[in-house]
Design a protein around this motif. Structure first.
Motif, PDB file in Angstrom:
ATOM      1  N   ARG A   1       0.834  -1.216   0.000  1.00  0.00           N
ATOM      2  CA  ARG A   1       0.000   0.000   0.000  1.00  0.00           C
ATOM      3  C   ARG A   1       0.864   1.259   0.000  1.00  0.00           C
ATOM      4  O   ARG A   1       0.502   2.262  -0.632  1.00  0.00           O
ATOM      5  N   ASP A   2       1.988   1.226   0.686  1.00  0.00           N
ATOM      6  CA  ASP A   2       2.905   2.376   0.662  1.00  0.00           C
ATOM      7  C   ASP A   2       3.420   2.616  -0.759  1.00  0.00           C
ATOM      8  O   ASP A   2       3.540   3.767  -1.201  1.00  0.00           O
ATOM      9  N   LEU A   3       3.718   1.533  -1.457  1.00  0.00           N
ATOM     10  CA  LEU A   3       4.203   1.648  -2.833  1.00  0.00           C
ATOM     11  C   LEU A   3       3.110   2.197  -3.745  1.00  0.00           C
ATOM     12  O   LEU A   3       3.377   3.028  -4.631  1.00  0.00           O
ATOM     13  N   ILE A   4       1.880   1.759  -3.520  1.00  0.00           N
ATOM     14  CA  ILE A   4       0.753   2.277  -4.308  1.00  0.00           C
ATOM     15  C   ILE A   4       0.588   3.773  -4.081  1.00  0.00           C
ATOM     16  O   ILE A   4       0.372   4.547  -5.032  1.00  0.00           O
ATOM     17  N   ASP A   5       0.712   4.213  -2.845  1.00  0.00           N
ATOM     18  CA  ASP A   5       0.601   5.644  -2.540  1.00  0.00           C
ATOM     19  C   ASP A   5       1.695   6.435  -3.244  1.00  0.00           C
ATOM     20  O   ASP A   5       1.447   7.536  -3.775  1.00  0.00           O
ATOM     21  N   THR A   6       2.911   5.878  -3.254  1.00  0.00           N
ATOM     22  CA  THR A   6       4.024   6.552  -3.934  1.00  0.00           C
ATOM     23  C   THR A   6       3.724   6.725  -5.416  1.00  0.00           C
ATOM     24  O   THR A   6       3.959   7.796  -5.999  1.00  0.00           O
ATOM     25  N   VAL A   7       3.195   5.669  -6.033  1.00  0.00           N
ATOM     26  CA  VAL A   7       2.886   5.725  -7.464  1.00  0.00           C
ATOM     27  C   VAL A   7       1.772   6.726  -7.743  1.00  0.00           C
ATOM     28  O   VAL A   7       1.876   7.566  -8.661  1.00  0.00           O
ATOM     29  N   ARG A   8       0.711   6.697  -6.957  1.00  0.00           N
ATOM     30  CA  ARG A   8      -0.419   7.587  -7.207  1.00  0.00           C
ATOM     31  C   ARG A   8      -0.042   9.050  -7.005  1.00  0.00           C
ATOM     32  O   ARG A   8      -0.446   9.921  -7.780  1.00  0.00           O
ATOM     33  N   LYS A   9       0.732   9.343  -5.972  1.00  0.00           N
ATOM     34  CA  LYS A   9       1.163  10.724  -5.738  1.00  0.00           C
ATOM     35  C   LYS A   9       2.062  11.206  -6.875  1.00  0.00           C
ATOM     36  O   LYS A   9       1.950  12.358  -7.323  1.00  0.00           O
ATOM     37  N   GLY A  10       2.957  10.324  -7.352  1.00  0.00           N
ATOM     38  CA  GLY A  10       3.821  10.708  -8.470  1.00  0.00           C
ATOM     39  C   GLY A  10       3.029  10.964  -9.733  1.00  0.00           C
ATOM     40  O   GLY A  10       3.310  11.910 -10.477  1.00  0.00           O
ATOM     41  N   ALA A  11       2.003  10.144  -9.985  1.00  0.00           N
ATOM     42  CA  ALA A  11       1.174  10.309 -11.181  1.00  0.00           C
ATOM     43  C   ALA A  11       0.354  11.591 -11.110  1.00  0.00           C
ATOM     44  O   ALA A  11       0.182  12.294 -12.118  1.00  0.00           O
ATOM     45  N   GLU A  12      -0.153  11.897  -9.925  1.00  0.00           N
ATOM     46  CA  GLU A  12      -0.938  13.126  -9.765  1.00  0.00           C
ATOM     47  C   GLU A  12      -0.084  14.370  -9.950  1.00  0.00           C
ATOM     48  O   GLU A  12      -0.562  15.400 -10.434  1.00  0.00           O
ATOM     49  N   ALA A  13       1.188  14.266  -9.592  1.00  0.00           N
ATOM     50  CA  ALA A  13       2.091  15.412  -9.748  1.00  0.00           C
ATOM     51  C   ALA A  13       2.595  15.557 -11.180  1.00  0.00           C
ATOM     52  O   ALA A  13       3.143  16.599 -11.554  1.00  0.00           O
ATOM     53  N   GLY A  14       2.416  14.508 -11.978  1.00  0.00           N
ATOM     54  CA  GLY A  14       2.901  14.557 -13.353  1.00  0.00           C
ATOM     55  C   GLY A  14       1.902  15.175 -14.295  1.00  0.00           C
ATOM     56  O   GLY A  14       0.835  15.653 -13.895  1.00  0.00           O
ATOM     57  N   ASP A  15       2.249  15.141 -15.575  1.00  0.00           N
ATOM     58  CA  ASP A  15       1.422  15.748 -16.616  1.00  0.00           C
ATOM     59  C   ASP A  15       0.725  14.646 -17.405  1.00  0.00           C
ATOM     60  O   ASP A  15       1.324  14.016 -18.285  1.00  0.00           O
TER      61      ASP A  15
END
Length: 430
Positions: free
Chosen positions: A249-263
């Motif tokens: 779940r920590d890894l999923i959060d990392t991915v989702r936050k990175g995707a939201e910050a991207g374009d």
């Protein structure tokens, strides 16, 4: 009077013969000393060539094209073997330290693996070598046989079985010398490399220098795939070894936050082994975690059964979770251990030779490369035969600390990406 006359003629004749003999011996000794120093310089130069070309800086890769020149100038088969050894051992110098890090042990097992890995490269180049003169027949050897022999060496060290340890292949430099040329650039590089072995090597060196200056002046890094995101991690040797749901779940959060910050990120790529063991539970956790997003995640994992395991990439989204790619060539020795299977023991990684060179994600054809596959030639060239649209390269390089291995992997992928004009996504854990 006769003895006196004979003495007058014989003694000078003997003196002339002795002088000529002494001069011949002196010339022979001098030639041998010269050859010895030339051989030493060739070996030192080959070591420097491997050390600099494979330092992890992509723009230094063209120096690898000089190696065939040094090999061709060797005075004997044994010197050619030493020249090949100097180049290969310098290029793969990070292996002993990396093996020591991986097994948390002394360096000597790494040195043994280092030496074993060099056997095929050295053996091929020593076997195909031919001298400038054929002393047994007294005739000159033409350039064509030597060119064909080195072409054969390139093919043998680029393809299995010898190509399994075919690191530091000079053809990797094609992406720097002929960016965007694709297969034509690969062919042009092969011609340039073969020219290095002939009498007109000075012309080849001049062409190489000109191409290098032009490329270095106009070099641009490989372009990134639009809508794709690489998630680099710094979890060291713990990545994939914590099987808890909290870790996933920590890894999923990392991915989702990175995707939201991207374009407009649609695909996120995680490093090799990021998910650990691939199980139905892990798949469900990720599908639930990605719910509400349009994100597709490509991540490394291991699929285990009673006979061994596959090092894989998986594709995850809210709608699907499946194995996308099985590694064609795991690391020999540490992962791929075919002798265990031959003896019925099992437990090692399987090599899916020539399998799935191109896979599809969201309608996009990708060329997948996992870790070791980025250091050798045939996996990427096999993928290029199938016209991919993106190169996806992942690795887990925590064990390469204090070495340049990850940098060399990235440089190699960058060179292939530039050669074929393809966008690239690289995700590594260190």
């Amino acid at each position: 009077m006769t003895p006196d006359i004979l003495g007058r003629f014989r003694i000078p004749a003997f003196s002339v013969w002795r002088g000529r003999f002494s001069s011949s011996v002196g010339d022979l000794v001098s030639d041998r000393r010269t050859d010895r120093w030339k051989s030493i310089l060739l070996i030192v130069a080959s070591f420097a060539c491997g050390r600099i070309a494979w330092s992890g800086e992509v723009l230094l890769l063209p120096l690898a094209v000089v190696f065939p020149l040094l090999w061709a100038r060797a005075s004997s088969r044994s010197i050619a073997a030493f020249v090949a050894a100097g180049y290969f051992l310098a290029a793969s110098r990070g292996l002993p330290q990396g093996v020591g890090n991986f097994y948390a042990t002394a360096l000597w097992p790494g040195f043994l693996l280092w030496a074993a890995a060099s056997v095929s490269f050295i053996g091929v180049h020593a076997t195909v070598w031919t001298g400038r003169d054929d002393f047994s027949s007294g005739t000159k050897v033409s350039e064509l046989p030597r060119a064909i022999r080195y072409l054969l060496a390139m093919v043998l060290t680029g393809l299995p079985p010898f190509g399994i340890t075919g690191w530091a292949h000079p053809l990797t430099a094609a992406g720097v010398l002929f960016p965007g040329w694709g297969w034509r650039g690969l062919g042009a590089t092969a011609i340039l490399v073969v020219l290095m072995t002939g009498r007109r090597w000075q012309i080849a060196v001049a062409i190489l220098a000109g191409l290098y200056v032009w490329s270095a002046t106009n070099w641009t890094p490989p372009k990134l795939a639009a809508g794709w995101m690489a998630v680099d991690l710094k979890q060291g040797g713990t990545l994939g070894r914590d099987g808890s749901l909290a870790s996933q779940r920590d890894l999923i959060d990392t991915v989702r936050k990175g995707a939201e910050a991207g374009d407009d990120v649609r695909v996120a790529v995680l490093p090799e082994s990021a998910l650990g063991f691939w199980t139905p539970t892990v798949a469900r956790v990720w599908q639930e975690g990605l719910r509400g997003s349009n994100l597709t995640v490509i991540a490394g994992a291991a699929v285990i059964d009673s006979r061994g395991y596959d090092n894989v990439m998986v594709a995850l989204s809210t709608d699907a979770a499946n194995v996308l790619y099985r590694e064609r060539m795991p690391v020999p020795g540490s992962m791929w251990q075919p002798w265990l299977r031959w003896t019925g023991q099992g437990g090692a990684a399987r090599a899916d030779f020539f399998g799935n060179p191109v896979v599809e994600v969201n309608g996009i054809r990708i060329a997948p490369l996992i870790c070791y596959e980025q250091l050798i030639v045939w996996p990427v060239l096999q993928s290029m035969l199938h016209s991919p649209e993106v190169i996806v390269a992942v690795g887990n390089g925590w064990w390469t600390e204090n070495t340049s291995i990850v940098a060399i992997q990235k440089a190699s992928v960058s060179a292939w990406s530039r050669l074929f004009g393809l966008p690239v996504v690289m995700a590594f854990n260190t």
